[in-house]
Design an enzyme around this catalytic site. Structure first.
Site, PDB file in Angstrom:
ATOM      1  N   HIS A  67       0.851  -1.184   0.000  1.00  0.00           N
ATOM      2  CA  HIS A  67       0.000   0.000   0.000  1.00  0.00           C
ATOM      3  C   HIS A  67       0.889   1.238   0.000  1.00  0.00           C
ATOM      4  O   HIS A  67       2.001   1.227   0.535  1.00  0.00           O
ATOM      5  CB  HIS A  67      -0.887   0.016   1.242  1.00  0.00           C
ATOM      6  CG  HIS A  67      -1.951  -1.032   1.248  1.00  0.00           C
ATOM      7  ND1 HIS A  67      -2.964  -1.020   2.175  1.00  0.00           N
ATOM      8  CD2 HIS A  67      -2.159  -2.112   0.459  1.00  0.00           C
ATOM      9  CE1 HIS A  67      -3.765  -2.050   1.942  1.00  0.00           C
ATOM     10  NE2 HIS A  67      -3.295  -2.735   0.924  1.00  0.00           N
ATOM     11  N   GLU A  69       0.864   4.012   1.643  1.00  0.00           N
ATOM     12  CA  GLU A  69       1.266   4.544   2.952  1.00  0.00           C
ATOM     13  C   GLU A  69       2.407   3.735   3.552  1.00  0.00           C
ATOM     14  O   GLU A  69       3.363   4.306   4.091  1.00  0.00           O
ATOM     15  CB  GLU A  69       0.074   4.534   3.923  1.00  0.00           C
ATOM     16  CG  GLU A  69      -1.089   5.384   3.481  1.00  0.00           C
ATOM     17  CD  GLU A  69      -2.090   4.639   2.599  1.00  0.00           C
ATOM     18  OE1 GLU A  69      -3.168   5.208   2.378  1.00  0.00           O
ATOM     19  OE2 GLU A  69      -1.800   3.519   2.138  1.00  0.00           O
ATOM     20  N   CYS A  97      -5.259   2.135   6.239  1.00  0.00           N
ATOM     21  CA  CYS A  97      -5.867   0.912   6.765  1.00  0.00           C
ATOM     22  C   CYS A  97      -5.105   0.507   8.034  1.00  0.00           C
ATOM     23  O   CYS A  97      -4.095   1.124   8.397  1.00  0.00           O
ATOM     24  CB  CYS A  97      -5.814  -0.201   5.720  1.00  0.00           C
ATOM     25  SG  CYS A  97      -4.143  -0.854   5.427  1.00  0.00           S
ATOM     26  N   CYS A 100      -1.391  -0.139   7.370  1.00  0.00           N
ATOM     27  CA  CYS A 100      -0.623   1.085   7.131  1.00  0.00           C
ATOM     28  C   CYS A 100      -0.522   1.947   8.389  1.00  0.00           C
ATOM     29  O   CYS A 100       0.512   2.583   8.626  1.00  0.00           O
ATOM     30  CB  CYS A 100      -1.235   1.860   5.979  1.00  0.00           C
ATOM     31  SG  CYS A 100      -1.056   0.973   4.408  1.00  0.00           S
TER      32      CYS A 100
END
Length: 175
Positions: A67, A69, A97, A100
């Site tokens: 991801h 992030e 999320c 992250c």
């Protein structure tokens, strides 16, 4: 009892909004490359960008843990000392999320500013199998830690939603 995640009580600055819009533009670039439309960056306390990333979690060559992030936070942690990261901010086109948020916490980044909320994202993605969204706000993840992380968001949700519109319709992704 663990401390509650620090709440960013101030309003967003012009710098916050500019860097958040940069992540939204990067999320549009991710979509144009056929990737999921997410992006993040880490900036120091003066607004200098330390790292930035688009999302690379889509199959077939993508890694589901990549991801934006997490990638941006990990890169920043390789480039800056912990005391510098404590004064840094992760800006992201969508609320981090739980994975992250954990990366933000473990890298020591002191602040998060996000655009699209997890709740609003779920409204756009629905039950799409490539984005099984958790119903777990990042503030709740940070609240369980021993170190405070300030959070500001959601902000600019309409702008941040634009790259997602139509993307999550079954069959709409670029091949």
């Amino acid at each position: 009892m663990p401390p509650i995640a620090a709440q960013a009580s101030q309003l967003p600055t012009e710098q916050d909004l500019a860097l958040l819009r940069r992540t939204i533009a990067l999320s549009e670039q991710s979509r144009a490359r056929g990737r999921h439309p997410f992006a993040a960056l880490v900036a120091d306390e003066h607004g200098n960008v330390i790292s930035e990333a688009g999302n690379n979690s889509m199959p077939p060559e993508g890694d589901p843990t990549q991801h934006a992030e997490l990638v941006a936070a990990a890169k920043a942690a390789r480039l800056r000392a912990p005391q510098q990261l404590a004064r840094a901010t992760l800006y992201t086109s969508a609320e981090p999320c739980c994975m992250c948020a954990g990366a933000v916490y473990w890298t020591g980044i002191g602040r998060v500013v996000y655009a699209l909320s997890e709740h609003a994202l779920l409204g756009l993605t629905g039950d799409h199998p490539e984005n099984p969204t958790f119903s777990l706000p990042c503030r709740e993840v940070f609240a369980r830690g021993q170190r405070a992380v300030a959070v500001l968001g959601p902000l600019l949700e309409d702008e941040a939603a634009a790259p997602h519109r139509g993307f999550w319709d079954h069959g709409a992704q670029l091949e």
